[in-house]
Design a protein around this motif. Structure first.
Motif, PDB file in Angstrom:
ATOM      1  N   THR A 346       0.854  -1.178   0.000  1.00 17.30           N
ATOM      2  CA  THR A 346       0.000   0.000   0.000  1.00 17.30           C
ATOM      3  C   THR A 346       0.893   1.232   0.000  1.00 17.30           C
ATOM      4  N   GLN A 347       0.650   2.109  -0.955  1.00 13.12           N
ATOM      5  CA  GLN A 347       1.433   3.342  -1.096  1.00 13.12           C
ATOM      6  C   GLN A 347       2.936   3.058  -1.159  1.00 13.12           C
ATOM      7  N   GLY A 348       3.277   2.012  -1.882  1.00 12.19           N
ATOM      8  CA  GLY A 348       4.660   1.653  -2.125  1.00 12.19           C
ATOM      9  C   GLY A 348       5.330   0.834  -1.036  1.00 12.19           C
ATOM     10  N   LYS A 349       4.617   0.534   0.049  1.00 10.62           N
ATOM     11  CA  LYS A 349       5.198  -0.203   1.164  1.00 10.62           C
ATOM     12  C   LYS A 349       4.621  -1.611   1.230  1.00 10.62           C
ATOM     13  N   GLY A 350       5.526  -2.585   1.235  1.00  8.65           N
ATOM     14  CA  GLY A 350       5.113  -3.981   1.321  1.00  8.65           C
ATOM     15  C   GLY A 350       5.489  -4.597   2.657  1.00  8.65           C
ATOM     16  N   ASP A 351       6.355  -5.594   2.624  1.00 11.09           N
ATOM     17  CA  ASP A 351       6.830  -6.269   3.831  1.00 11.09           C
ATOM     18  C   ASP A 351       5.691  -6.901   4.627  1.00 11.09           C
ATOM     19  N   TYR A 488       4.511 -12.638   8.752  1.00 10.00           N
ATOM     20  CA  TYR A 488       5.282 -11.461   9.185  1.00 10.00           C
ATOM     21  C   TYR A 488       4.772 -10.917  10.508  1.00 10.00           C
ATOM     22  N   CYS A 489       3.519 -11.169  10.818  1.00 11.08           N
ATOM     23  CA  CYS A 489       2.946 -10.641  12.055  1.00 11.08           C
ATOM     24  C   CYS A 489       3.421 -11.384  13.303  1.00 11.08           C
ATOM     25  N   PHE A 495      11.060  -7.267  13.216  1.00  9.59           N
ATOM     26  CA  PHE A 495      10.528  -5.956  13.589  1.00  9.59           C
ATOM     27  C   PHE A 495      10.853  -5.674  15.066  1.00  9.59           C
ATOM     28  N   PRO A 496      12.116  -5.407  15.365  1.00 13.71           N
ATOM     29  CA  PRO A 496      12.499  -5.214  16.775  1.00 13.71           C
ATOM     30  C   PRO A 496      11.858  -3.973  17.407  1.00 13.71           C
TER      31      PRO A 496
END
Length: 506
Positions: A346-351, A488-489, A495-496
């Motif tokens: 979304t809006q260029g952000k994935g991950d 990823y969640c 995601f420190p």
């Protein structure tokens, strides 16, 4: 048109009973039931000249395939059992399988997991009776037929494994309800008004496939789960009220965008193959752009040693702040399961990667991979089973794809720096060329014309506000419990500073 959702609990040993669901009528519509018992249900008109449409599942010995027995009676005459089928999967394990019967004025179609197995056409013009005048009840039953059911009656029921139990649920009806002869005109009026015309004259498409829309809209399941006791075979019959989106033609719907001849459109536009060799892969894109929609593709993935290769089917807009919804299929070593890699930008952000093993071999036949994108959520499906849901979390500050039109894309390319076992296994170019096959692309969406965003978003399409029902949520949880291999969640090391906001919101 009858919609039937069953869960039938069957075991591992001898199954010699027959569970049947019989349809006999012209009262078209959709039905379903919620009950749990050893019981009998059927659909039948009455009398010696009755009409009847049969699905029967003949029990087996452990290890033998189930036999699916079909029959059609018209004016009391049957003897149309010439079409029997071994099921190509084990119906006693894993997920419920989608089984359908679609009745229209043109034909009766029997289908399993969206694949038609029998088409009984209306040939009244040639003097063949067709069921059309007699209303019917819906019946189902579980009964002993060891005089004929298994190996022609040579194998008898193993009563030490009794009792055999069948369970049913979610019975619904969307139909012309017959209560008296005068209702005939009321049903006819409803049909002529267009309320049911979408399925009334439907037939198979040119590739002899049911639209994937049927598999999703007609949630007809036959679930057989192992238990400690033997059980009988199971059954269903359903006449589906479905909004059928007919498969398109690749010549008309897509443009091959790269590959220098490695992408080929075949079979009069019904099949498209993508190839990959050491020098290049290949890909194509839809001609239309869409703002929201339901997108389906039948894909047969690269067989054999496909390590390092990635086949894709995805949606994407353009630019640095693009939106994107990804389905990627990561190649494997022979014998290893394929990995389905999903992501959402979304809006260029994935991950936002989630990965799953498939519960079948996707190289042996075509399977349906789908994306539902509406204002409430994005849902990824495999053969009509949801595997991932991304909710609209804008109220919690999570961006959601809602304003950028996207095209559908597909490609086959080399990604041996990461695709298989994190890049540890490289592409074996001695196996090239690698080929993936695509067919039955359907896009039921709001077509973007650079000025229609508002009207598109307000469309009345059935998928526009579609949510996952309880059955779909059960299937989603089943997949995520048994086949999810990365989320990823839950990756706190990645995601420190804290998990992404949508993970906490969900």
């Amino acid at each position: 048109f009858y919609l039937f959702l069953f869960r039938l609990f069957c075991s591992w040993t001898r199954r010699l009973l027959v569970a049947t669901c019989t349809v006999i009528s012209t009262s078209h519509g959709a039905t379903a039931v919620e009950r749990s018992s050893t019981s009998s249900e059927a659909i039948s008109s009455q009398g010696p000249t009755h009409d009847e449409i049969d699905f029967e599942f003949l029990g087996n010995l452990s290890g033998d395939p189930y036999v699916l027995h079909t029959n059609v009676f018209t004016q009391g005459k049957g003897n149309r059992e010439q079409q029997q089928f071994n099921l190509w999967f084990d119906p006693t394990k894993g997920l419920p399988h989608l089984l359908h019967h679609m009745e229209s004025t043109a034909c009766n179609i029997f289908a399993v997991d969206g694949t038609p197995i029998r088409d009984f056409k209306n040939l009244e013009s040639k003097g063949v009776w067709f069921p059309k005048n007699q209303p019917m009840w819906l019946y189902s039953s579980l009964w002993n037929a060891d005089d004929r059911a298994t190996r022609g009656g040579l194998v008898k029921t193993h009563w030490t494994q009794a009792p055999f139990t069948a369970s049913f649920r979610n019975f619904k009806a969307n139909a012309c309800q017959w209560t008296s002869p005068s209702d005939t005109s009321r049903c006819s009026s409803a049909l002529s008004s267009g309320k049911h015309q979408v399925w009334m004259t439907r037939e198979l498409d040119s590739r002899h496939h049911l639209s994937p829309t049927i598999a999703l809209d007609c949630l007809i399941s036959l679930a057989m789960a192992s238990s400690q006791s033997s059980t009988a075979a199971c059954f269903f019959l359903a006449l589906c009220l479905a909004s059928i989106a007919l498969a398109g033609n690749f010549y008309q719907d897509v443009d091959i965008t790269w590959g220098d001849g490695r992408a080929k459109i075949l079979d009069d536009g019904q099949l498209l193959t993508l190839s990959l060799d050491k020098y290049s892969g290949s890909g194509f894109q839809s001609r239309n752009q869409y703002l929201y929609g339901k997108f389906d593709m039948h894909i047969k993935l690269v067989p054999g040693d496909s390590a390092g290769t990635v086949a894709t089917f995805y949606l994407s807009s353009q630019g640095n702040t693009h939106d994107e919804i990804d389905l990627e299929f990561l190649g494997n070593l022979s014998g290893d399961p394929y990995v389905v890699h999903t992501n959402l930008y979304t809006q260029g952000k994935g991950d936002r990667e989630q990965q799953f093993y498939l519960w079948f071999d996707p190289t042996m036949d075509f399977h349906t991979y789908s994306v539902l994108w509406n204002p409430r959520h994005v849902v990824f499906y495999v053969d009509g089973t949801p595997i991932r849901e991304f909710r609209n979390g804008e109220l919690a500050g999570v961006p959601y794809p809602k304003s950028q039109a996207m095209r559908a894309y597909a490609s086959l390319w080399d990604a041996d720096d990461w695709a298989t076992r994190g890049g540890q296994v490289k592409t074996d170019w001695s196996k090239a060329p690698f080929t993936a096959s695509y067919r039955n692309y359907t896009a039921d969406g709001c077509v973007w014309n650079n000025s229609g965003a508002a009207s598109c978003a307000m469309g009345s399409h059935s998928w526009m506000w579609q949510e996952l029902d309880p059955n779909a949520m059960d299937r989603l949880k089943w997949v995520q419990k048994n086949y999810m291999i990365y989320n990823y969640c839950t990756d706190v090391r990645r995601f420190p500073q804290g998990l992404p906001r949508e993970c906490n919101a969900s």
